[in-house]
Scaffold this motif. Structure first.
Motif, PDB file in Angstrom:
ATOM      1  N   LEU A  88      67.775 -33.146 -59.893  1.00 16.91           N
ATOM      2  CA  LEU A  88      66.604 -33.905 -60.298  1.00 16.91           C
ATOM      3  C   LEU A  88      66.909 -34.811 -61.476  1.00 16.91           C
ATOM      4  N   ASP A  89      67.656 -34.318 -62.451  1.00 12.45           N
ATOM      5  CA  ASP A  89      68.018 -35.133 -63.615  1.00 12.45           C
ATOM      6  C   ASP A  89      68.847 -36.345 -63.199  1.00 12.45           C
ATOM      7  N   ALA A  90      69.788 -36.147 -62.242  1.00  8.39           N
ATOM      8  CA  ALA A  90      70.647 -37.245 -61.805  1.00  8.39           C
ATOM      9  C   ALA A  90      69.834 -38.356 -61.164  1.00  8.39           C
ATOM     10  N   VAL A  91      68.855 -37.986 -60.352  1.00  9.82           N
ATOM     11  CA  VAL A  91      68.038 -38.984 -59.667  1.00  9.82           C
ATOM     12  C   VAL A  91      67.039 -39.628 -60.626  1.00  9.82           C
ATOM     13  N   ARG A  92      66.404 -38.821 -61.454  1.00  9.58           N
ATOM     14  CA  ARG A  92      65.418 -39.371 -62.388  1.00  9.58           C
ATOM     15  C   ARG A  92      66.046 -40.291 -63.422  1.00  9.58           C
ATOM     16  N   SER A  93      67.294 -40.010 -63.794  1.00 11.12           N
ATOM     17  CA  SER A  93      67.970 -40.853 -64.783  1.00 11.12           C
ATOM     18  C   SER A  93      68.377 -42.201 -64.216  1.00 11.12           C
ATOM     19  N   GLY A  94      68.383 -42.311 -62.896  1.00 11.68           N
ATOM     20  CA  GLY A  94      68.830 -43.547 -62.268  1.00 11.68           C
ATOM     21  C   GLY A  94      70.326 -43.628 -62.098  1.00 11.68           C
ATOM     22  N   MET A 147      61.934 -45.983 -66.902  1.00 10.12           N
ATOM     23  CA  MET A 147      62.530 -45.453 -65.679  1.00 10.12           C
ATOM     24  C   MET A 147      61.458 -44.691 -64.890  1.00 10.12           C
ATOM     25  N   PRO A 148      61.236 -45.046 -63.621  1.00 10.38           N
ATOM     26  CA  PRO A 148      60.203 -44.347 -62.850  1.00 10.38           C
ATOM     27  C   PRO A 148      60.550 -42.880 -62.630  1.00 10.38           C
ATOM     28  N   ASP A 149      59.508 -42.047 -62.537  1.00 10.56           N
ATOM     29  CA  ASP A 149      59.703 -40.617 -62.332  1.00 10.56           C
ATOM     30  C   ASP A 149      59.883 -40.376 -60.831  1.00 10.56           C
ATOM     31  N   VAL A 150      61.134 -40.331 -60.388  1.00  9.44           N
ATOM     32  CA  VAL A 150      61.449 -40.188 -58.973  1.00  9.44           C
ATOM     33  C   VAL A 150      61.758 -38.731 -58.676  1.00  9.44           C
ATOM     34  N   SER A 151      61.115 -38.177 -57.679  1.00  9.76           N
ATOM     35  CA  SER A 151      61.387 -36.797 -57.302  1.00  9.76           C
ATOM     36  C   SER A 151      62.439 -36.756 -56.202  1.00  9.76           C
ATOM     37  N   LEU A 152      63.003 -35.561 -56.008  1.00  8.03           N
ATOM     38  CA  LEU A 152      63.997 -35.396 -54.945  1.00  8.03           C
ATOM     39  C   LEU A 152      63.380 -35.591 -53.572  1.00  8.03           C
ATOM     40  N   SER A 153      62.085 -35.391 -53.436  1.00  5.90           N
ATOM     41  CA  SER A 153      61.422 -35.525 -52.143  1.00  5.90           C
ATOM     42  C   SER A 153      60.978 -36.946 -51.842  1.00  5.90           C
ATOM     43  N   ALA A 154      61.214 -37.877 -52.779  1.00  2.44           N
ATOM     44  CA  ALA A 154      60.788 -39.257 -52.565  1.00  2.44           C
ATOM     45  C   ALA A 154      61.664 -39.927 -51.507  1.00  2.44           C
ATOM     46  N   PRO A 155      61.085 -40.688 -50.586  1.00  2.00           N
ATOM     47  CA  PRO A 155      61.896 -41.421 -49.610  1.00  2.00           C
ATOM     48  C   PRO A 155      62.697 -42.527 -50.292  1.00  2.00           C
ATOM     49  N   LEU A 156      63.762 -42.949 -49.630  1.00  2.00           N
ATOM     50  CA  LEU A 156      64.616 -44.022 -50.151  1.00  2.00           C
ATOM     51  C   LEU A 156      64.760 -45.083 -49.070  1.00  2.00           C
ATOM     52  N   THR A 157      64.353 -46.308 -49.387  1.00  2.00           N
ATOM     53  CA  THR A 157      64.499 -47.422 -48.456  1.00  2.00           C
ATOM     54  C   THR A 157      65.817 -48.133 -48.732  1.00  2.00           C
ATOM     55  N   LEU A 158      66.661 -48.216 -47.722  1.00  2.00           N
ATOM     56  CA  LEU A 158      67.972 -48.839 -47.856  1.00  2.00           C
ATOM     57  C   LEU A 158      67.864 -50.354 -47.704  1.00  2.00           C
ATOM     58  N   PRO A 159      68.896 -51.088 -48.118  1.00  2.00           N
ATOM     59  CA  PRO A 159      68.847 -52.549 -48.023  1.00  2.00           C
ATOM     60  C   PRO A 159      68.544 -53.084 -46.628  1.00  2.00           C
ATOM     61  N   ASN A 160      68.954 -52.358 -45.572  1.00  2.00           N
ATOM     62  CA  ASN A 160      68.707 -52.852 -44.213  1.00  2.00           C
ATOM     63  C   ASN A 160      67.339 -52.437 -43.689  1.00  2.00           C
ATOM     64  N   GLY A 161      66.549 -51.761 -44.510  1.00  2.00           N
ATOM     65  CA  GLY A 161      65.214 -51.354 -44.110  1.00  2.00           C
ATOM     66  C   GLY A 161      65.110 -49.927 -43.611  1.00  2.00           C
ATOM     67  N   GLN A 162      66.236 -49.264 -43.356  1.00  2.00           N
ATOM     68  CA  GLN A 162      66.194 -47.872 -42.909  1.00  2.00           C
ATOM     69  C   GLN A 162      65.647 -47.005 -44.051  1.00  2.00           C
ATOM     70  N   MET A 190      70.891 -40.842 -54.489  1.00  2.00           N
ATOM     71  CA  MET A 190      71.042 -39.734 -53.546  1.00  2.00           C
ATOM     72  C   MET A 190      71.986 -38.707 -54.141  1.00  2.00           C
ATOM     73  N   VAL A 191      71.698 -37.442 -53.872  1.00  2.00           N
ATOM     74  CA  VAL A 191      72.562 -36.339 -54.277  1.00  2.00           C
ATOM     75  C   VAL A 191      73.266 -35.820 -53.032  1.00  2.00           C
ATOM     76  N   GLY A 192      74.600 -35.783 -53.074  1.00  2.00           N
ATOM     77  CA  GLY A 192      75.368 -35.296 -51.939  1.00  2.00           C
ATOM     78  C   GLY A 192      75.763 -33.837 -52.113  1.00  2.00           C
ATOM     79  N   LEU A 193      75.520 -33.035 -51.086  1.00  2.00           N
ATOM     80  CA  LEU A 193      75.935 -31.632 -51.075  1.00  2.00           C
ATOM     81  C   LEU A 193      76.948 -31.427 -49.967  1.00  2.00           C
TER      82      LEU A 193
END
Length: 451
Positions: free
Chosen positions: A310-316, A1-16, A320-323
């Motif tokens: 961070l654990d939720a995102v790193r675990s896969g 599992m890649p080590d993904v940080s909360l600050s990492a960008p996320l590319t959506l299926p439509n390219g956004q 995204m974490v919603g607040l």
């Protein structure tokens, strides 16, 4: 599992590309004008959130029909009449660097009977389990076609106004989730029956919306893991719906749960063990991860610590974490979490001021949950007025402000001949608890405020 940080960008299926993994989830602002348009108050509020470092901002309920509102103050978009105001709203948020999506919704049977023209409607004529709230009428085939078209139109106007995407609200007991639930959808035509029939409305909304906007405009869904009512929409059925969504061009799936009859999204209907840990719906998210593998998942509800996010995102388990409520008292929550200024978010506990022996009564618990929502709405109104949030705001002031916003008649059993009180979340709870709680609470407010 890649080590993904909360600050990492996320590319959506439509390219956004979303700039980081923290999302400001929808909170109903109730800051629309009398004509249900956005005004400077929403711009002030979203300027605060736009500067808050979020990877995505999702607006509160924007209704697709001016005749059907969830509560007074909802923004409604059925055409381009308010295009300039909508554009200012979107740009205000984007100026801080955050994309903004419009959450689009129809309240169905949760429509406010005072602001509803022609009565509320739903898949079937099944009323809310709250005394004093009138039952809806069953939607006709023509009603369904009209609503489907309205979702598409609202999405197209959102894109024209400069929003980056829309989120279809299919959770929390509103119309789309009413179609999904066997408790509220008793239809025997193509829009009811088994889960495939009950999911048809949601899938058709997605198809209509996607066809109405450009490929680069994002389309997301907010879906219940379950509605937490006996015999209702279950986790197994929800997983089947996720599998169906996996075949559609959806860019982000947000997981939540519950309704205003059983508000699991606030931790009040989930198990004690679930409510005591972060992210009420994270375990469910893990079970659907492979059912729609190309759609990023967001989980909202209960996140309060940086480590938990961070654990939720790193675990896969989610991407995204919603607040939600924390952003009402700490508008820069994402920025503060990302830069390490804050490791645990504030989580004010709002309760009804009644003797302890009454605190576990169903009506008191229901009213307490809805007062919590209204307390957080008060914070949004403060920011909309150009002020700072007030984490120490007394609950007595919230009760008073709720009465001022909605009027005392909003909480009575008969209003303008509707046969029921307001079915906004707070109105529904007051209708249920009025005789046992409201009158003493109003006296309490008056004694504390001198009014």
């Amino acid at each position: 599992m890649p080590d993904v940080s909360l600050s990492a960008p996320l590319t959506l299926p439509n390219g956004q590309v979303l700039p980081n993994r923290i999302m400001k989830s929808a909170l109903s602002e109730a800051l629309g004008t009398r004509d249900n348009a956005p005004d400077e108050r929403l711009s002030r509020l979203y300027r605060r959130w736009g500067d808050g470092g979020y990877g995505l901002l999702v607006t509160g309920n924007v209704m697709v029909d001016h005749r059907h509102l969830g509560e007074p103050g909802n923004v409604a978009v059925a055409d381009g009449r308010d295009l300039d105001a909508l554009s200012r709203w979107a740009k205000t948020a984007q100026d801080g660097g955050s994309p903004i999506w419009m959450q689009i919704n129809h309240p169905g049977r949760q429509g406010n009977p005072v602001t509803t023209v022609g009565g509320t409607l739903a898949p079937s004529a099944v009323g809310l389990d709250i005394p004093g709230i009138p039952a809806p009428r069953a939607a006709t085939g023509a009603d369904i076609e009209d609503i489907l078209s309205r979702f598409a139109t609202t999405a197209a106007v959102a894109e024209e106004a400069g929003f980056d995407g829309v989120q279809i609200h299919a959770a929390h007991g509103y119309l789309v989730s009413q179609f999904l639930s066997p408790l509220t959808n008793l239809r025997t035509d193509e829009w009811g029956g088994d889960i495939e029939g009950r999911a048809r409305f949601l899938l058709e909304v997605v198809r209509r919306v996607r066809a109405a906007v450009s490929p680069g405009f994002a389309v997301g869904i907010k879906l219940n893991s379950a509605d937490f009512q006996r015999g209702g929409f279950s986790e197994d059925e929800s997983r089947e719906v996720v599998s169906m969504i996996g075949d559609l061009p959806v860019d982000l799936l947000e997981i939540s749960g519950g309704s205003y009859e059983s508000p699991a999204m606030m931790g009040t209907a989930v198990s004690a063990s679930t409510a005591s840990r972060e992210a009420y719906f994270l375990d469910y998210a893990v079970t659907v991860r492979d059912l729609a593998p190309h759609i990023p998942l967001a989980v909202t509800g209960g996140f309060r610590t940086r480590d938990g996010m961070l654990d939720a995102v790193r675990s896969g388990a989610c991407q995204m974490v919603g607040l939600g409520r924390p952003t009402a008292v700490l508008p820069g929550a994402a920025r503060d979490v990302l830069d390490g200024t804050v490791t645990a978010l504030p989580s004010p506990s709002i309760s009804v001021p009644v003797p302890a022996r009454f605190a576990t009564h169903r009506s008191v618990r229901s009213l307490g949950g809805l007062l919590d929502l209204q307390w957080h709405t008060d914070q949004l109104h403060l920011m909309g007025a150009g002020k700072d949030p007030d984490p120490a705001r007394p609950v007595a002031k919230t009760l008073l402000s709720s009465l001022q916003r909605n009027g005392i008649d909003a909480f009575t059993a008969a209003r303008r001949g509707s046969g029921g009180g307001a079915s906004s979340p707070v109105g529904s709870a007051f209708a249920l608890a009025r005789h046992r709680i409201l009158d003493p609470a109003v006296r309490l407010v008056r004694s504390r405020t001198g009014r």
